[in-house]
Design an enzyme around this catalytic site. Sequence first.
Site, PDB file in Angstrom:
ATOM      1  N   ASP A 147      17.905 -13.429  31.670  1.00  0.00           N
ATOM      2  CA  ASP A 147      19.312 -13.470  30.753  1.00  0.00           C
ATOM      3  C   ASP A 147      19.340 -13.278  29.392  1.00  0.00           C
ATOM      4  O   ASP A 147      18.043 -14.357  28.952  1.00  0.00           O
ATOM      5  CB  ASP A 147      20.269 -14.546  31.229  1.00  0.00           C
ATOM      6  CG  ASP A 147      21.951 -14.914  31.139  1.00  0.00           C
ATOM      7  OD1 ASP A 147      22.836 -14.799  31.602  1.00  0.00           O
ATOM      8  OD2 ASP A 147      21.991 -13.847  30.004  1.00  0.00           O
TER       9      ASP A 147
ATOM     10  N   GLU B 238      21.577  -8.937  32.696  1.00  0.00           N
ATOM     11  CA  GLU B 238      21.224 -10.150  33.135  1.00  0.00           C
ATOM     12  C   GLU B 238      20.941  -9.761  34.585  1.00  0.00           C
ATOM     13  O   GLU B 238      20.935  -8.733  35.515  1.00  0.00           O
ATOM     14  CB  GLU B 238      22.412 -10.908  33.426  1.00  0.00           C
ATOM     15  CG  GLU B 238      22.331 -12.073  34.457  1.00  0.00           C
ATOM     16  CD  GLU B 238      23.592 -12.780  34.945  1.00  0.00           C
ATOM     17  OE1 GLU B 238      23.477 -13.568  35.483  1.00  0.00           O
ATOM     18  OE2 GLU B 238      24.287 -12.487  33.985  1.00  0.00           O
TER      19      GLU B 238
HETATM   20  P1  TTP Z   1      26.565 -13.516  28.560  1.00  0.00           P
HETATM   21  O1  TTP Z   1      24.827 -13.695  29.495  1.00  0.00           O
HETATM   22  O2  TTP Z   1      27.188 -14.962  29.632  1.00  0.00           O
HETATM   23  O3  TTP Z   1      26.599 -14.581  27.575  1.00  0.00           O
HETATM   24  P2  TTP Z   1      25.483 -13.990  26.761  1.00  0.00           P
HETATM   25  O4  TTP Z   1      24.347 -13.301  26.807  1.00  0.00           O
HETATM   26  O5  TTP Z   1      26.587 -13.499  24.815  1.00  0.00           O
HETATM   27  O6  TTP Z   1      24.978 -15.642  25.708  1.00  0.00           O
HETATM   28  P3  TTP Z   1      24.264 -15.877  27.050  1.00  0.00           P
HETATM   29  O7  TTP Z   1      23.424 -15.688  28.059  1.00  0.00           O
HETATM   30  O8  TTP Z   1      22.699 -16.509  26.022  1.00  0.00           O
HETATM   31  O9  TTP Z   1      24.444 -18.069  27.551  1.00  0.00           O
HETATM   32  O10 TTP Z   1      27.177 -12.331  28.507  1.00  0.00           O
HETATM   33  C1  TTP Z   1      26.369 -11.032  28.479  1.00  0.00           C
HETATM   34  C2  TTP Z   1      27.376 -10.321  27.393  1.00  0.00           C
HETATM   35  O11 TTP Z   1      28.413 -10.025  27.825  1.00  0.00           O
HETATM   36  C3  TTP Z   1      27.556 -11.007  25.546  1.00  0.00           C
HETATM   37  O12 TTP Z   1      26.980 -11.264  24.795  1.00  0.00           O
HETATM   38  C4  TTP Z   1      28.902 -10.303  25.550  1.00  0.00           C
HETATM   39  C5  TTP Z   1      29.779  -9.943  26.685  1.00  0.00           C
HETATM   40  N1  TTP Z   1      30.773 -11.320  27.487  1.00  0.00           N
HETATM   41  C6  TTP Z   1      31.804 -10.396  27.516  1.00  0.00           C
HETATM   42  O13 TTP Z   1      32.226  -9.829  26.635  1.00  0.00           O
HETATM   43  N2  TTP Z   1      33.463 -11.566  27.690  1.00  0.00           N
HETATM   44  C7  TTP Z   1      32.544 -12.408  28.122  1.00  0.00           C
HETATM   45  O14 TTP Z   1      33.617 -13.135  28.300  1.00  0.00           O
HETATM   46  C8  TTP Z   1      31.113 -12.726  28.920  1.00  0.00           C
HETATM   47  C9  TTP Z   1      30.864 -14.362  29.791  1.00  0.00           C
HETATM   48  C10 TTP Z   1      30.095 -12.269  28.131  1.00  0.00           C
HETATM   49 MG    MG Z   2      23.251 -13.699  28.425  1.00  0.00          MG
END
Ligand code: TTP
Ligand code: MG
Length: 387
Positions: free
Chosen positions: A11, A110
Amino acid sequence: MTPDRVIAHIDMDAFFAAVEQRDNPALRGRPVIVGADPKGGAGRGVVATCSYEARRFGVHSAQPISVAYKKCPGAVFIRGQHEKYSRESRRIRRILEDFTPEIEPVSIDEAFLDLTGSYHFYRSARGAAEALRGRILRDTGLTASVGVAPVKFVAKIASDLCKPDGLLVVPPKDVGSFLRPLPVGRLWGVGPKNQAVLNSLGISTVGELARFSQAALIKKMGECGARLYQLARGIDPRPVLGDEDVKSVSHEHTFEEDQGDFDPILKTIFSLTEQVSRRLRKDGLKGRSVSVKIRTQGFVTRTRARTLPCGVNLIDDIYPVAEDLFRTFFRPGMRVRLVGVRVARFEDLYVRDSLFEDESRERKDRVQTAMELIKDKFGERAIRRGF
Ligand code: TTP
Ligand code: MG
């Protein structure tokens, strides 16, 4: 006994924000919030994600942008460019393909990888995961967190726990001790509702859950109870599914005239759900993702999806989700041209043939089977539900 698998969950860290920081060095080390325009605190919409520097102020994904602005007014707010992030996602995917062909994409940043057949090229599972993280950083300038374990859900928890820029390997012998102290909410499929049920039974950690008998959990929670019994023991035979396994069954309907009323649209969604459910059951499939698509008068197409803890194929399980999803984007005055219902992310056989289906579901299954038989024999209009 089959040998242990080596599964990695990868991820990317603060994905959208990390891409922005990479592309603009002035943003590095600063709180960066990607999402809606805050408009000086009056903006609507939500945070897509934010850099770890912004998380220290309590900002997080899905938070109203006005709240994020209050918590961290000094942050750099960026609207974001989805196309750029998708391009990056495809680049990362190609890197993953150099490590194994067995890749299951989960979201834009991911994926699960089955490294069972390939990790030994890097001496150890840890070596393979380190090589993977190194390669991503070198080629894209972005950091990824990776969890490695013999089963999927443990690998996912591990990658969460070691964020950001981390690697956590849980060898088979350590799975039990790794899981026991974790809150039950960490388990796959335990949302606030299940968590409340578990808490009422005096269960707050996975260790406490593992002390309950299978029969007791099934009695309290049906099919999910059976699943939880296994998860608490680190059992999760779900395979890493390739793209070709992540198929879907969907049906769509285009209205002869654009529809502005709720009820006829819901009726159509119900009948689409019936068709999808029938196809799934004919093919012996269950899917964990339900999505609804609408196209409005101006040819704007939107979809909303929800991932469920268990695979579903019954009308009674799919329809409430579809209705709920539809309600989230229906606004008075909207004219709907097309609606569609889709079920995807099929479960493996283990789930499909679950022996632990609860009684009410079994009964619903029999009722639906009877209705389907009648329809097969006498046609679609021969029988209808009483509402
Ligand atoms: P995530 O992998 O949940 O978040 P992240 O990569 O920003 O942070 P981390 O994994 O380090 O905790 O989501 C991946 C991307 O998806 C995120 O950068 C932006 C997008 N996203 C949204 O647009 N809305 C959301 O509610 C979430 C959870 C993610
Ligand atoms: Mg992420």
